[in-house]
Design a protein around this motif. Sequence first.
Motif, short mmCIF file in Angstrom:
data_model
loop_
_atom_site.label_atom_id
_atom_site.label_comp_id
_atom_site.label_asym_id
_atom_site.label_seq_id
_atom_site.Cartn_x
_atom_site.Cartn_y
_atom_site.Cartn_z
N SER A 61 -3.37 -10.40 39.82
CA SER A 61 -2.35 -11.36 39.41
C SER A 61 -1.19 -10.63 38.74
O SER A 61 -1.28 -9.44 38.44
N ALA A 62 -0.12 -11.37 38.49
CA ALA A 62 1.02 -10.87 37.74
C ALA A 62 1.26 -11.79 36.54
O ALA A 62 1.19 -13.03 36.67
N ASP A 63 1.54 -11.20 35.39
CA ASP A 63 1.85 -12.00 34.21
C ASP A 63 3.18 -12.73 34.33
O ASP A 63 3.35 -13.82 33.76
N ALA A 64 4.14 -12.12 35.04
CA ALA A 64 5.49 -12.68 35.14
C ALA A 64 6.03 -12.99 33.75
O ALA A 64 6.56 -14.06 33.48
N HIS A 65 5.90 -12.00 32.86
CA HIS A 65 6.24 -12.24 31.46
C HIS A 65 7.16 -11.19 30.86
O HIS A 65 8.20 -11.51 30.31
N HIS A 66 6.78 -9.90 30.95
CA HIS A 66 7.50 -8.85 30.24
C HIS A 66 7.23 -7.51 30.93
O HIS A 66 6.15 -7.30 31.47
N PRO A 67 8.19 -6.57 30.90
CA PRO A 67 7.97 -5.28 31.58
C PRO A 67 6.82 -4.46 31.00
O PRO A 67 6.16 -3.72 31.73
N THR A 68 6.59 -4.55 29.69
CA THR A 68 5.57 -3.69 29.08
C THR A 68 4.49 -4.43 28.30
O THR A 68 3.40 -3.90 28.12
N ALA A 69 4.75 -5.63 27.83
CA ALA A 69 3.78 -6.35 27.01
C ALA A 69 2.98 -7.32 27.85
O ALA A 69 3.53 -8.00 28.73
N PRO A 70 1.67 -7.45 27.58
CA PRO A 70 0.89 -8.46 28.29
C PRO A 70 1.28 -9.85 27.83
O PRO A 70 1.83 -10.03 26.74
#
Length: 406
Positions: free
Chosen positions: A262-271
């Motif tokens: 999956s992808a978080d689709a949230h932030h380049p480095t932070a979960p």
Amino acid sequence: MTTAAVAVTGIGLITPAGIGAARNWRRLLTARPTAATDPELAGLRVDIACRVPDFDPERLLDPKLVWRLDRSVQFALIAAHEAVADAGLAAEQPDPTRTAVVMGTGFGGISSLQAQHARLLRSAPARVSPLTVPMSLSNMAAGCLAIEFGTQGPNLSVSTACAAGATAIGVARDLLLCGRADVALAGGTEACVTPLIVAGFAKMGALSSRTGDPAGASRPFDRFRDGFVIGEGAGVLVLETQAHARARGAHIRALISGYGASADAHHPTAPHPDGTGLEHALRAALADAGLADRDITYTNTHGTSTRLNDTVEATTLVRVLGSQATITSTKGVTGHLLGAAGAVEAAYTVLSVQHHTIPPTANLTTQDPAIHADVVTSPRPGRIRAAVSNSMGFGGQNAVLAFTAA
């Protein structure tokens, strides 16, 4: 048992915990960290790392080949040779057109690229090696494995940051299940312990600053953790369809029964702070394997020793698997192997299932009170029916592999 399982018939490892799967397993069970002050990082704010010990590529590979290969490819070849021998494929030579290779990496041949860039700046363009490009390309681990073993099936490279090794294994499993191949070499490799990369991670605040105590620096799930310790190495698995493995009488170490990504689709480095991406991948892997939360004996976590990752991951595991979630992180011993981490930790999970022992988490002296999972701190024997291995990477990448006993 799900019919979507594929067999793991060979393991090859070269990591800071040792060269060879047996040495790795022994070191994990002792929970002895490998981090040390690194002379090549002298002068940097963070000068500690986890290196492969006693690494002499000319002793382990054809000396005529070594000088043409980036360190990351050298690692991959060494691990693959062990895996192929372990699987008993060296003598059997499966159909090359039905044998795939899938390798993951984060940085590829970055050390070779940096070395040639330094030569360019010191000297002139004429001094740059004609091998600069092939030594630097991220697909060369997969390509060189195909050349070395004569495999002519699908040959792929994946780059999902620190999830790359696990993603490669998941993709290889898919190739076997959809009939594209009968056998696959799959894993990850990384060799980027260089001043530039370490300085970059340090500037981000991702690395432990516990330079006065290298052995205690990587401490997953500990209340006083302050970042990861960078490492290097490779892990390669031999995967086969169950029909192919049984037809040749292969010893099956464990089964890969499920895979989720999956992808978080949230932030380049932070979960994602809620762990929604990891949860999606974990639930997908369990569903793929036909497993319920109560079936999972333990989880080999991504467990980087960073403040945010460990809390998010452990909280997500408790939410999905319940308060009985039993977890461990092997990065207290090996450090963080980046693009190789997922493959190495998948191999560790196979060994755990095979030996019915959960390895301990090194350096955990005071568990973070925000982490409510059962974190294993000494070797814990007992039957392991099923286990999962989590991997997470920059860009919000998540990959989860589910393993069951053969």
